[in-house]
Design an enzyme around this catalytic site. Structure first.
Site, PDB file in Angstrom:
ATOM      1  CB  SER A 314      -0.925   0.009   1.209  1.00 13.52           C
ATOM      2  OG  SER A 314      -1.778  -1.101   1.124  1.00 13.52           O
ATOM      3  CG  HIS A 357     -12.600   1.199   3.432  1.00 13.10           C
ATOM      4  ND1 HIS A 357     -11.963   0.199   2.720  1.00 13.10           N
ATOM      5  CD2 HIS A 357     -11.861   1.376   4.558  1.00 13.10           C
ATOM      6  CE1 HIS A 357     -10.883  -0.190   3.377  1.00 13.10           C
ATOM      7  NE2 HIS A 357     -10.798   0.510   4.511  1.00 13.10           N
ATOM      8  CB  CYS A 370     -10.091   2.239   0.591  1.00 14.42           C
ATOM      9  SG  CYS A 370     -11.303   1.391  -0.427  1.00 14.42           S
TER      10      CYS A 370
END
Lengths: 593, 373
Positions: A314, A357, A370
Site C-alpha cells: 500500500s 469502507h 482502501c
C-alpha cells in the site's frame, strides 16, 4: 736439444688445441656478457634491489557530526625467515603459536616459491597477549619475527556495519586490478560499504622504499624513500546517534530502514538487520566465523536496504494517488464506493477490509488504505501512466550509489509484459499494480527516496552517503502541481494522526508524523498475521516523513515477515523520527545562528 | 750459491711478470669479493692473508729457480714417496671441510697435500717417461699406470678429491701421449676408453658422494635445484653476464659482496672479476692465461732435456686444465668440480703450489742453454 722432433710437433698441436679451448671460453663470454648482458644486468639489479611499499595511514571515517566511526589500529602478525626453516622445532613452534601442527607445516610448504627469501607469514591478527608470548620466546626460534600492519577498529561494532563496511585483504581479482596496483601486497583494502566505495580516497598514496638487500634478504641500506601520503578523511551523511537508535528500535527484527534528509538527499541512517561485526573482518576473519556468517539463514551479510526488493504494497498508493490527481482522472472530491471488493470479469478483487469502507474520497482512501478506491484509480489511469509516475520517483532503477550491488526493483508496464512475458497486459494486473502488489517491486531505499521527494514537494536530490558542506542543487524538480503534493501529504498526515488511520502506531505527541503503511503479501491470500507461522507472514512496510509542516526526515521501514505494516513498523518509525527530532533540537541549540 | 750472470740474463721475466700480475689481480678481486656491502663496514682480511702468501710464494719461486731443476729429477722418487705419505696422512689425520677430508692442520696454518702432490706426481712421471726409451708400449703403459698413478688416484678418490684424481689421470694420459704411444698401446687406450665410459660411469656414479652427484645433476639441469649447486651456477652466470662489455667497475660488483655468489673469493673469483671488468677485462685476463700456457709449451719445446720438456709440458697442461675447468664452471659450460683458478683464487697452498710450478717452468726456460751444467 734432446727433445725429439715428433714430441715437439705434438706440443705444438697441443698449443693449437689450447688456443681453440680459449676461443670457446671467449665465445661463451661474448654470449653471456654481450648478447645476454642486458638481461643479466637486469637480473642482478632485481637480485639486489627490493621495492617495499609502505601503506599510507588510512583516512578516518566520521559521521555527520564529526564523531569518528573507525580507528586505525596496529595489526600484528608473525612470520619466519625462510632461511631459518631448517633449524626450526615445528612442534614447539606450533605450540607457541597455538596452531595445529599440520596447518603450520602446510603454511611453510605453501610459501612463495618465486621469492624464496620472502618471510613466510605464519599467523595473522595476533592479540597483544600472543605478541608478548612470542616475543618472550623469540630467541628459541631464530628468524621468527612479529611485524605490524595497520588495520581498523570499528568503534560502533554492528551499528551501521552495512554502511561503514570493513577492510580485508585484497582477493585474487583485486590483485590483478590496476586500481590496486600501488597497494602494498598485504595491505588491507576496503571490501564493503563506505570503506570499499571510498577506498581510493581513504587509502591515500602508499610510499615506497627502495632498499638494497643481500642474498639472505637482509636490508643493507636504504637507497631512496618516498613517504606515504595519508588518506583523506571522509564524513558520512549518517548520524551515528540516529543510526544507533534506529537499530535499537528494530530490536531483533529482520529488515531495513533508510532515512534521508528530504532537503539535501543525504542518507542519515541506513539499517539492515541482522547486521555483523566488521571487526571480525578487520582482524582477519577465521574460517569458522565466516562460515557462521555466510550460512546464517537470516543472511546478515545481505544489505536489505538495497539488495532485497519486495512488492511495496500500500505504500505504492502514494504514487497511484499522485498519478490520478495529476492526470485528472480524479480530484480531491472524487468519490468511490467500496463494498469490500470489485469484480472484473470472473475475477473478484477484494479490499483488505472485507466489510468495505463505504463511500470515500482520496483523503480517506489514503488514510484507511482502501484498496477498492485505488483499483478504480488504476482502472482509470491504465498501467503505463502509473508506471511513468513511479519512474519519475526513481522506482524501477538503481540509485547509482554503488554502495553495494543493488537491486533495481521493478515497475511493470504493457511494453515490459510483452517483452518479458510475451503476453498482453490484463486489467486485473493493473488493479494489483495500483496497490503495489503483483509485479511491482521496490527496495527499502527506493521507497525512502519516494517519500523524500513527496515530503519536499517534488525535488529530486542525488542521494548522498557523504555529508554535504552546502545545500545541493536538486537534480530536477518534478512536473507535479503543489496542490497534488498538498493533498497527498494531508492524506499521509491522516494515516498517522486521524481516526481510522492505518499508521496510528506511529503517532507522536512530539512531532507531526506523516506516513503510509504497506503490507507485501508473501502467500496468495491475506491472513491475520498473528496466527500464521513467521515465514508465511506478510512483510511490513512503513514510509514516513516529519514534521508535516517542514519535513526534516523521510524514511522507509521494511520488516521481513513483520505482518501488518502499521503495527509492526509504526513504533520503529515513531522512535526513529522522535530520536532525530531530539538530535536536531540539540544541534540547533548548540549552534545558534 | 753463486748467482750466475747468465741466470739473470736468461731469466724468464715474461712468465714471472705474468703470474705476479695474475696474483695481484687476484688479491684485488678477493678484496672486492669479500668487502662489506656497505662501504666502511667490517670485512674479513682474506686479501691480506693472500698477500702474505704471495710474498712467501715469491720466496719459494726464487728458491726453486736458483738451483738446477736436474735436482728435481734426481730427487723425484723421494719426493713421490713423501707425497704418498702426505696423502696417507691426510686420510687419517686430515680435517674435514665440505664433506671431504683434504686438509692437514699444521698448527699455524693448514694446507692441502693434494695441491702439493700433483706437482710431485708431475716430476716423478716426467722422470720415469724421460728414462723410457722410444715409444710407450702396451706393457710399459700398464706398468707406469700401476706403479705411479693407481695408488695416488685411489687415495685421492678416498678423500674424496675427485678433481685432483681426474686431473692426475688426465696428466698421465697427456704425458704418455706426448712421450709417444706405440700404435697398439694407443689403440688399446682408445678402445678401453670408449668401451669403459658407460661401465666406468656407473661405478664412478655409485662411488660419488651425494654432494658430488648433486653437482653433476645440477650441471645438466640447473633449474632442478635452484638453491643448491644449480643456484651457484645461475648466480655466477648472472654475475658474469651483468658485467656486459665494460663491467660495473672495480668495487662496484654486487653479486659477490651481497652473497648471491657462493665461494666468491675461491672457486668463483672469475665471476666476480668478470662482473666488475666486463667482457673487455675478461678477455684481457683470458689472454694473460693463454700467454702463460703458450709460453710454458714453448718452454717444453725449447727445454735442454726430455725431462725438462715433459715437466714443462705437464705443468702447462695442468694450468690449462685448471683454468679451463674453473672458468668453464663459472660460465656454466663445465660441471662444478671445485677447482680453484690458478694464481687468483684465495688459498695459500694453491697459490704456493702454482708459484712453485711456475718457478719450475722459469727454471727450465732459464737453463735451456746450459747443456753442460
Amino acid at each position: 736439444m734432446s727433445t725429439d722432433g715428433r714430441s715437439s710437433e705434438k706440443v705444438l698441436a697441443a698449443g693449437y688445441i689450447i688456443v681453440a679451448l680459449f676461443f670457446v671460453l671467449a665465445i661463451r663470454l661474448w654470449q653471456l656478457q654481450i648478447l645476454e648482458g642486458d638481461e643479466y644486468r637486469k637480473i642482478s639489479e632485481e637480485n639486489r634491489l627490493r621495492i617495499v611499499r609502505v601503506a599510507a595511514p588510512r583516512g578516518i571515517i566520521y559521521d555527520r557530526n564529526g564523531t569518528p566511526l573507525v580507528r586505525n589500529t596496529p595489526y600484528y602478525y608473525v612470520s619466519i625467515n625462510s632461511q631459518n626453516l631448517r633449524n626450526i622445532d615445528v612442534p614447539a613452534l606450533a605450540d607457541l603459536l597455538s596452531m595445529d601442527r599440520d596447518s603450520l607445516i602446510e603454511k611453510i610448504k605453501g610459501r612463495n616459491q618465486q621469492n624464496k627469501y620472502e618471510p613466510i607469514r605464519l599467523k595473522d591478527g595476533l592479540s597483544m597477549k600472543e605478541v608478548a608470548r612470542i616475543e618472550a620466546r623469540r630467541s628459541d626460534f631464530p628468524g621468527l619475527e612479529v611485524d605490524v600492519d595497520v588495520s581498523r577498529d570499528y568503534l560502533f561494532g554492528e551499528t551501521g556495519a552495512h554502511l561503514i563496511g570493513y577492510l580485508g585483504k585484497p582477493n585474487r581479482f583485486q590483485y590483478k586490478n590496476p586500481d590496486f596496483r600501488d597497494v602494498p601486497s598485504d595491505a588491507f583494502i576496503g571490501q564493503w560499504g563506505a570503506e570499499r566505495l571510498y577506498d581510493k580516497v581513504l587509502r591515500g598514496t602508499s610510499g615506497e622504499r627502495v632498499i638494497e638487500v643481500d642474498a639472505l634478504g637482509r636490508e643493507l641500506r636504504l637507497l631512496s624513500e618516498k613517504p606515504p601520503v595519508r588518506g583523506e578523511d571522509i564524513k558520512l551523511a549518517m548520524d551515528i546517534n540516529l543510526q544507533k537508535q534506529a537499530e535499537e528500535a528494530f530490536g531483533d527484527k529482520t529488515g531495513a530502514l533508510v532515512a534521508i534528509k528530504p532537503d539535501t538527499g543525504e542518507i542519515i541512517a541506513l539499517v539492515s538487520k541482522p547486521s555483523f561485526d566488521p571487526n571480525l573482518f578487520a582482524r582477519g576473519i577465521k574460517y569458522k566465523e565466516w562460515e557462521e556468517l555466510s550460512e546464517n539463514r537470516k543472511l546478515p551479510m545481505l544489505d536489505r536496504a538495497m539488495q532485497s526488493q519486495y512488492p511495496p504494497g500500500s505504500t505504492f498508493k502514494i504514487i497511484t494517488a499522485i498519478a490520478a490527481l495529476e492526470q485528472g482522472v480524479a480530484d480531491t472530491n472524487t468519490k468511490v464506493t467500496c463494498d469490500g471488493s470489485i469484480s472484473y470479469g470472473r475475477w473478484r478483487f477484494g479490499c483488505w477490509l472485507k466489510t468495505g469502507h463505504g463511500t470515500l474520497n482520496m483523503h480517506k482512501a489514503l488514510v484507511e488504505s482502501c484498496d477498492v478506491f485505488f483499483y478504480e484509480m488504476g482502472r482509470r489511469l491504465g498501467i503505463d501512466k502509473i508506471a511513468a509516475y513511479a519512474r519519475m520517483f526513481g522506482l524501477g532503477r538503481e540509485s547509482g550509489l554503488q554502495l553495494v550491488k543493488e537491486r533495481s526493483g521493478l515497475i511493470p508496464d504493457t511494453k515490459w509484459k510483452l517483452e518479458k512475458k510475451r503476453q498482453p497486459w490484463y486489467l486485473g494486473e493493473t488493479f494489483n499494480a495500483a496497490i503495489g502488489q503483483g509485479y511491482v517491486a521496490a527496495t527499502p531505499f527506493q521507497m525512502a527516496e519516494v517519500t523524500s521527494i513527496v515530503a519536499n514537494g517534488g525535488y529530486v536530490y542525488r542521494p548522498s552517503l557523504l555529508a554535504l558542506a552546502s545545500a545541493p542543487q536538486p537534480v530536477e524538480k518534478l512536473n507535479i502541481r503543489p496542490e497534488t503534493f498538498e493533498a497527498v501529504k494531508s492524506g499521509l498526515f491522516g494515516v498517522v494522526n486521524e481516526k481510522g488511520g492505518t499508521g496510528s502506531a506511529a503517532r507522536s505527541s512530539m512531532v507531526n508524523i506523516c506516513g503510509k503503511t504497506g503490507t507485501a503479501q508473501v502467500v496468495g491470500t491475506r491472513r491475520d498475521s498473528k496466527y500464521v507461522p513467521e515465514k508465511y507472514r506478510d512483510h511490513a512496510w512503513f514510509v514516513a516523513f516529519a514534521p508535516y509542516e517542514a519535513p526534516k526526515i523521510a524514511l522507509s521501514v521494511f520488516i521481513e515477515h513483520g505482518g501488518h505494516g502499521g503495527e509492526a513498523a509504526g513504533p520503529i518509525v515513531k522512535r526513529t523520527i522522535e530520536a532525530y527530532m531530539r538530535i536536531e533540537k540539540n544541534e540547533n541549540r548548540q549552534a545558534p545562528d | 750459491m753463486k748467482i750466475d750472470r747468465r741466470l739473470i740474463k736468461n731469466f724468464d721475466f715474461v712468465t714471472f711478470l705474468l703470474i705476479i700480475g695474475m696474483a695481484v689481480i687476484g688479491i684485488m678481486t678477493i678484496y672486492s669479493a669479500t668487502r662489506h656491502p656497505i662501504p666502511g663496514g667490517d670485512m674479513p682480511t682474506y686479501y691480506m692473508r693472500q698477500l702474505y702468501w704471495l710474498f712467501v710464494s715469491i720466496l719459494f719461486l726464487v728458491a726453486i729457480v736458483s738451483f738446477d731443476y736436474i735436482w728435481l729429477k734426481r730427487l723425484a722418487y723421494v719426493l713421490y714417496g713423501a707425497g704418498i705419505f702426505l696423502l696417507l696422512l691426510v686420510l687419517f689425520l686430515g680435517k674435514a671441510g665440505m664433506g671431504a677430508q683434504r686438509w692437514l692442520n699444521l698448527g699455524i696454518f693448514s694446507f692441502q697435500p693434494s695441491e702439493v702432490f700433483r706437482l710431485l706426481y708431475l716430476i716423478t712421471i716426467s722422470r720415469y717417461l724421460s728414462e723410457l726409451q722410444g715409444e710407450v708400449t702396451l706393457v710399459s703403459l700398464l706398468r707406469t699406470f700401476m706403479m705411479l698413478t693407481f695408488v695416488p688416484v685411489a687415495l685421492l678418490i678416498e678423500q674424496p678429491d675427485l678433481g685432483t684424481a681426474i686431473m692426475l689421470m688426465l696428466v698421465f694420459f697427456s704425458m704418455v701421449s706426448i712421450k709417444g704411444l706405440h700404435r697398439r698401446a694407443l689403440v688399446l687406450v682408445v678402445l678401453i676408453g670408449l668401451v669403459s665410459i658407460p661401465f666406468l660411469g656407473h661405478i664412478f656414479w655409485a662411488g660419488l658422494k651425494d654432494y658430488q652427484k648433486n653437482r653433476l645433476v645440477a650441471f645438466i639441469e640447473p633449474e632442478s635445484d635452484p638453491s643448491g649447486i644449480g643456484y651457484h651456477i645461475s648466480q655466477s652466470k648472472i654475475a658474469i653476464g651483468s658485467g656486459c662489455f665494460a663491467g660495473k667497475g672495480y668495487l662496484k660488483g654486487t653479486q659477490g659482496p651481497f652473497r648471491f655468489l657462493p665461494e666468491k673469493h675461491t672457486d668463483f673469483i672469475f665471476s666476480v672479476f668478470a662482473e666488475e671488468w666486463g667482457f673487455a677485462g675478461s678477455f684481457v685476463l683470458l689472454f694473460l692465461y693463454l700467454s702463460l700456457i703458450l709460453r710454458g709449451l714453448d718452454t717444453a719445446r725449447k727445454a735442454k732435456d726430455e725431462f725438462g720438456s715433459l715437466l714443462a709440458f705437464g705443468i702447462s697442461f695442468m694450468f690449462t686444465i685448471y683454468f679451463f675447468v674453473n672458468v668453464g664452471m663459472t660460465l656454466g659450460i663445465m660441471p662444478v668440480v671445485g677447482v680453484p683458478l690458478p694464481f687468483m683464487s684465495y688459498g695459500g697452498t694453491s697459490l704456493l703450489a702454482n708459484f712453485v710450478a711456475a718457478g719450475i717452468l722459469i727454471n727450465i726456460r732459464t737453463r735451456r742453454f746450459e747443456l753442460f751444467y
